[in-house]
Design a protein around this motif. Structure first.
Motif, PDB file in Angstrom:
ATOM      1  N   PHE A  41      -5.084  68.358  42.436  1.00 20.23           N
ATOM      2  CA  PHE A  41      -3.895  67.820  41.775  1.00 20.23           C
ATOM      3  C   PHE A  41      -3.211  66.721  42.596  1.00 20.23           C
ATOM      4  CE2 PHE A  41       0.680  67.748  41.023  1.00 20.23           C
ATOM      5  CZ  PHE A  41       0.702  67.440  39.666  1.00 20.23           C
ATOM      6  N   GLU A  42      -3.065  66.966  43.892  1.00 20.53           N
ATOM      7  CA  GLU A  42      -2.343  65.979  44.708  1.00 20.53           C
ATOM      8  C   GLU A  42      -3.081  64.649  44.789  1.00 20.53           C
ATOM      9  OE1 GLU A  42       0.345  67.927  47.976  1.00 20.53           O
ATOM     10  OE2 GLU A  42      -1.657  68.839  48.099  1.00 20.53           O
ATOM     11  N   LYS A  43      -4.421  64.671  44.729  1.00 24.71           N
ATOM     12  CA  LYS A  43      -5.196  63.432  44.800  1.00 24.71           C
ATOM     13  C   LYS A  43      -5.265  62.728  43.441  1.00 24.71           C
ATOM     14  CE  LYS A  43      -8.619  65.763  46.564  1.00 24.71           C
ATOM     15  NZ  LYS A  43      -9.954  66.136  47.115  1.00 24.71           N
ATOM     16  N   PHE A  44      -5.315  63.503  42.366  1.00 26.74           N
ATOM     17  CA  PHE A  44      -5.470  62.917  41.023  1.00 26.74           C
ATOM     18  C   PHE A  44      -4.480  63.541  40.044  1.00 26.74           C
ATOM     19  CE2 PHE A  44      -9.680  63.354  43.080  1.00 26.74           C
ATOM     20  CZ  PHE A  44      -9.955  62.012  43.310  1.00 26.74           C
ATOM     21  N   PRO A  45      -3.169  63.361  40.252  1.00 29.89           N
ATOM     22  CA  PRO A  45      -2.173  64.036  39.405  1.00 29.89           C
ATOM     23  C   PRO A  45      -2.278  63.654  37.931  1.00 29.89           C
ATOM     24  CG  PRO A  45      -1.147  62.336  40.762  1.00 29.89           C
ATOM     25  CD  PRO A  45      -2.540  62.503  41.274  1.00 29.89           C
TER      26      PRO A  45
ATOM     27  N   GLY B 270      -2.608  92.079  33.673  1.00 27.75           N
ATOM     28  CA  GLY B 270      -3.951  92.330  33.171  1.00 27.75           C
ATOM     29  C   GLY B 270      -4.223  91.726  31.817  1.00 27.75           C
ATOM     30  N   ASP B 271      -3.166  91.358  31.058  1.00 26.70           N
ATOM     31  CA  ASP B 271      -3.362  90.732  29.754  1.00 26.70           C
ATOM     32  C   ASP B 271      -3.951  89.331  29.919  1.00 26.70           C
ATOM     33  OD1 ASP B 271      -2.242  92.963  28.654  1.00 26.70           O
ATOM     34  OD2 ASP B 271      -0.330  92.039  28.124  1.00 26.70           O
ATOM     35  N   PHE B 272      -4.834  88.957  29.000  1.00 24.13           N
ATOM     36  CA  PHE B 272      -5.382  87.600  28.988  1.00 24.13           C
ATOM     37  C   PHE B 272      -4.516  86.706  28.111  1.00 24.13           C
ATOM     38  CE2 PHE B 272      -9.176  89.760  30.445  1.00 24.13           C
ATOM     39  CZ  PHE B 272      -9.804  88.815  31.243  1.00 24.13           C
ATOM     40  N   VAL B 273      -4.160  85.547  28.652  1.00 28.90           N
ATOM     41  CA  VAL B 273      -3.379  84.576  27.889  1.00 28.90           C
ATOM     42  C   VAL B 273      -4.010  83.198  28.036  1.00 28.90           C
ATOM     43  CG1 VAL B 273      -1.184  85.825  28.078  1.00 28.90           C
ATOM     44  CG2 VAL B 273      -1.808  84.146  29.834  1.00 28.90           C
ATOM     45  N   GLY B 274      -3.738  82.349  27.054  1.00 25.39           N
ATOM     46  CA  GLY B 274      -4.120  80.951  27.140  1.00 25.39           C
ATOM     47  C   GLY B 274      -2.879  80.110  27.330  1.00 25.39           C
ATOM     48  N   ILE B 275      -2.965  79.095  28.171  1.00 24.58           N
ATOM     49  CA  ILE B 275      -1.810  78.281  28.537  1.00 24.58           C
ATOM     50  C   ILE B 275      -2.142  76.798  28.330  1.00 24.58           C
ATOM     51  CG2 ILE B 275      -0.345  77.524  30.458  1.00 24.58           C
ATOM     52  CD1 ILE B 275       0.218  80.388  29.490  1.00 24.58           C
ATOM     53  N   LYS B 276      -1.249  76.106  27.658  1.00 26.85           N
ATOM     54  CA  LYS B 276      -1.323  74.645  27.554  1.00 26.85           C
ATOM     55  C   LYS B 276      -0.082  74.070  28.213  1.00 26.85           C
ATOM     56  CE  LYS B 276      -4.102  74.669  23.330  1.00 26.85           C
ATOM     57  NZ  LYS B 276      -4.207  74.258  21.911  1.00 26.85           N
ATOM     58  N   GLY B 277      -0.283  73.071  29.060  1.00 20.01           N
ATOM     59  CA  GLY B 277       0.862  72.499  29.762  1.00 20.01           C
ATOM     60  C   GLY B 277       0.426  71.361  30.662  1.00 20.01           C
ATOM     61  N   PHE B 278       1.172  71.158  31.758  1.00 21.95           N
ATOM     62  CA  PHE B 278       0.857  70.056  32.674  1.00 21.95           C
ATOM     63  C   PHE B 278       1.073  70.510  34.115  1.00 21.95           C
ATOM     64  CE2 PHE B 278       5.282  69.620  31.331  1.00 21.95           C
ATOM     65  CZ  PHE B 278       5.971  69.488  32.524  1.00 21.95           C
ATOM     66  N   GLY B 279       0.317  69.904  35.015  1.00 18.05           N
ATOM     67  CA  GLY B 279       0.428  70.251  36.416  1.00 18.05           C
ATOM     68  C   GLY B 279       1.662  69.639  37.057  1.00 18.05           C
TER      69      GLY B 279
ATOM     70  N   ILE C 189       4.342  70.133  40.981  1.00 15.50           N
ATOM     71  CA  ILE C 189       4.567  70.805  42.260  1.00 15.50           C
ATOM     72  C   ILE C 189       6.001  71.302  42.289  1.00 15.50           C
ATOM     73  CG2 ILE C 189       4.595  70.548  44.775  1.00 15.50           C
ATOM     74  CD1 ILE C 189       2.508  68.397  44.520  1.00 15.50           C
ATOM     75  N   THR C 190       6.174  72.594  42.575  1.00 16.78           N
ATOM     76  CA  THR C 190       7.508  73.187  42.586  1.00 16.78           C
ATOM     77  C   THR C 190       8.300  72.704  43.809  1.00 16.78           C
ATOM     78  OG1 THR C 190       6.848  75.113  43.873  1.00 16.78           O
ATOM     79  CG2 THR C 190       6.572  75.252  41.486  1.00 16.78           C
ATOM     80  N   GLN C 191       9.578  73.048  43.831  1.00 16.21           N
ATOM     81  CA  GLN C 191      10.432  72.661  44.955  1.00 16.21           C
ATOM     82  C   GLN C 191       9.974  73.292  46.265  1.00 16.21           C
ATOM     83  OE1 GLN C 191      14.422  73.662  43.807  1.00 16.21           O
ATOM     84  NE2 GLN C 191      14.657  71.863  42.477  1.00 16.21           N
ATOM     85  N   THR C 192       9.249  74.413  46.159  1.00 14.10           N
ATOM     86  CA  THR C 192       8.729  75.057  47.374  1.00 14.10           C
ATOM     87  C   THR C 192       7.345  74.520  47.748  1.00 14.10           C
ATOM     88  OG1 THR C 192       7.768  76.868  46.077  1.00 14.10           O
ATOM     89  CG2 THR C 192      10.018  77.169  46.926  1.00 14.10           C
ATOM     90  N   GLY C 193       6.853  73.547  46.997  1.00  9.75           N
ATOM     91  CA  GLY C 193       5.592  72.899  47.333  1.00  9.75           C
ATOM     92  C   GLY C 193       4.349  73.547  46.767  1.00  9.75           C
ATOM     93  N   GLU C 194       4.492  74.421  45.762  1.00  6.21           N
ATOM     94  CA  GLU C 194       3.328  75.105  45.196  1.00  6.21           C
ATOM     95  C   GLU C 194       2.854  74.400  43.937  1.00  6.21           C
ATOM     96  OE1 GLU C 194       1.804  79.569  43.840  1.00  6.21           O
ATOM     97  OE2 GLU C 194       3.776  79.296  44.758  1.00  6.21           O
TER      98      GLU C 194
END
Length: 573
Positions: free
Chosen positions: A45-49, A111-120, A122-127
């Motif tokens: 992500f950091e190289k190709f946001p 344990g539940d399976f979910v599907g997620i649509k969104g965008f990458g 970086i949080t304020q804590t750097g994650e």
């Protein structure tokens, strides 16, 4: 059939029904098109946001931090874990906030399976995380996963670590202990790199029968079965050797097969009744050529898995780059026992075994006795790759007689870290000699040796049509993988090792509880508390059970009379 459910399982089934009541299918059928994976996002992500402005990921919920109108969760897919960030108004843009307030916060579980649509982002804590814009439920988990707590320093608490449970429930093991996946990823590389090596030589991968009318190709006790239509006994193969040799007779210059073998024998840290073997046969070669091929192949495989030809196995660094040490069978016994068995007859060998404290029995012939001495006194000393060569003829009925040494055959076994992982011959292609050797095996079988080889008349007929000089090799893939992944038990490198029958928890009828005075309406409550038998109840603390009954009555909002304390005490008399 009645199933005793834990409180968590009951709660999850209730959540399942509530999802359905909301019109949400907890097990949708349609394809969910994944466009990114956790490891890929965190690594790049950091190289190709810009690559991650629109991503679709899917996986299990493995952790949640629920707050007010925004929450964090952790999703685990086949590559690893990644944090997701949910805002109520993003996934519920309209007036209806049910998806966040009810579904995500109350009805979804670890344990539940979910599907997620969104965008990458970086949080304020750097994650590195994924900001959720759409969430879909893909599968509701009805059993809670074991909670494995992992600290930042790498320490693990409450791990799912009991070996028998891990092997029996590998699907849970690899979910909560994903580090073990690397063993099986490396296992796949072992097989694929070996296959690439063989294919590059022009040798052909083939398939041979697993159900065989005659068990042969190894000294082992077979599994038997019965074919109803043909009304005949069949055996699960103990080896594929004799069929692969038939293909050499048929004119193929090199054939190999990765396949399951089955041997009805004991189980221990290096033996499973079902195991994977590789066998290869190459025309116009001998066992000396095969040694060089094995060295080149194993170095190739080790480099494919580790990038270098050496691997750490316990306290030893094993180097698979050749050349390997060579010792004859007789010389190895002499080296590690000081005893020369080369000229001994059966009686002298029996006396030697007794003197060495080696357990033997009357069914063992000369070959078996020598093998017992070697196994007890030599094997464990062979740490670096070592060829043991030139076996007594009695030990190997399918190998060619040695070209210069009377009474021996042209055979080697490769030992690494004290265990045999490969076996090879200059293959016996004299049909008259082969028949005599198999007749000798019948004599051993008559003495009670249930591992003696059977007479295979069709194989002998094939040899009579002519088989060119051939070298053959067998490698135990499971043991090789153990070495290349630094594992001490074969069960760790098998997805589903053979296990003893699982002990089922005894579940009795309500009548058993009624017979000791438990009111009928309180039996289900005791079951929810974990008491599925009268024995389990009587093993509990009476005062605690009484107090817990009151707690369950309040928690479950039961409109039934609480039993008096003396009534509860009477259940334990």
């Amino acid at each position: 059939m009645s199933i005793a459910l834990s409180e968590q399982e009951i709660f999850r089934r209730e959540s399942l029904q509530q999802l359905r009541n909301l019109g949400i299918n907890p097990y949708p059928a349609e394809e969910y098109k994944v466009t990114a994976f956790a490891q890929d996002i965190t690594d790049n992500f950091e190289k190709f946001p810009d690559t991650y402005k629109h991503v679709t990921i899917a996986g299990r919920i493995m952790g949640r931090r629920i707050m007010g109108s925004a929450s964090f969760a952790e999703i685990q897919d086949s590559t690893g874990r990644i944090q997701i960030y949910l805002k109520r108004d993003d996934i519920c843009p309209g007036e209806d906030k049910t998806l966040y307030n009810t579904v995500f916060k109350k009805l979804l579980d670890i344990g539940d399976f979910v599907g997620i649509k969104g965008f990458g982002f970086i949080t304020q804590t750097g994650e590195i995380s994924v900001h959720v814009q759409q969430m879909d439920i893909l599968s509701k988990s009805l059993k809670p996963l074991p909670v494995v707590k992992r600290e930042e320093d790498g320490s693990v608490h409450d791990g799912f670590s009991d070996p028998e449970t891990r092997y029996r429930q590998r699907y849970v093991d690899l979910t909560v202990n994903p580090e073990y996946k690397q063993i099986f990823i490396k296992r796949s590389k072992v097989v694929s790199s070996m296959r690439d090596f063989f294919n590059a030589q022009g040798w052909m991968e083939v398939e041979t029968p697993i159900l065989q009318p005659v068990h042969g190709g190894a000294a082992a006790r077979p599994f038997t079965t019965h074919h109803n239509t043909l009304d005949m006994q069949l055996f699960l193969r103990i080896a594929n050797e004799l069929y692969l040799k038939r293909l050499i007779v048929a004119g193929f210059d090199g054939v190999y097969e990765f396949g399951k073998m089955f041997r009805n024998e004991g189980m221990d840290r290096t033996h499973n009744p079902e195991f994977t073997g590789l066998e290869i046969y190459v025309a116009y070669k001998d066992y000396i050529w095969m040694m060089e091929m094995v060295e080149a192949c194993l170095e190739h495989v080790t480099r494919a898995v580790h990038g270098i030809p050496a691997v750490q196995v316990g306290g030893n660094e094993i180097n698979f780059a050749g050349p390997y040490t060579k010792l004859s069978m007789y010389d190895s016994i002499l080296k590690y026992t000081g005893i020369d068995v080369s000229a001994m007859d059966e009686a002298a060998l029996r006396e030697t075994c007794t003197d060495l404290g080696i357990e033997i029995n009357n069914t063992m012939g000369k070959g078996k006795l020598i093998d017992e001495i070697f196994s007890a006194k030599v094997e464990h000393n062979l740490i670096q790759p070592t060829y043991i060569t030139d076996y007594p003829i009695e030990m190997t009925p399918l190998a060619k007689k040695h070209r210069t040494k009377e009474g021996l055959v042209e055979r080697f076994e490769l030992f690494v870290n004290g265990k045999e992982i490969a076996n090879a011959y200059s293959e016996l292609n004299d049909p008259i000699d082969q028949r005599e050797r198999l007749e000798e095996q019948l004599i051993l079988a008559g003495r009670g040796d249930d591992e003696a080889m059977a007479m295979d008349d069709d194989f002998l007929r094939a040899l009579e049509y002519g088989m060119p000089p051939t070298s053959g090799l067998g490698i135990g893939i499971d043991r090789l993988v153990m070495l290349l992944t630094n594992q001490s038990t074969i069960q760790e490198v098998l997805f589903f090792p053979q296990m003893r029958p699982e002990k089922k928890a005894k579940v009795v009828s309500a009548d058993d509880f009624l017979n000791i005075g438990v009111p009928a309406e309180w039996v289900p409550v005791l079951n929810k508390m974990g008491f599925n038998t009268v024995e389990e109840l009587k093993a509990g603390n009476p005062n605690k059970v009484f107090n817990d009954l009151g707690g369950m009555r309040k928690k479950l909002k039961l409109d039934i009379a609480m039993p008096a304390k003396e009534v509860v005490m009477a259940w334990f008399e």
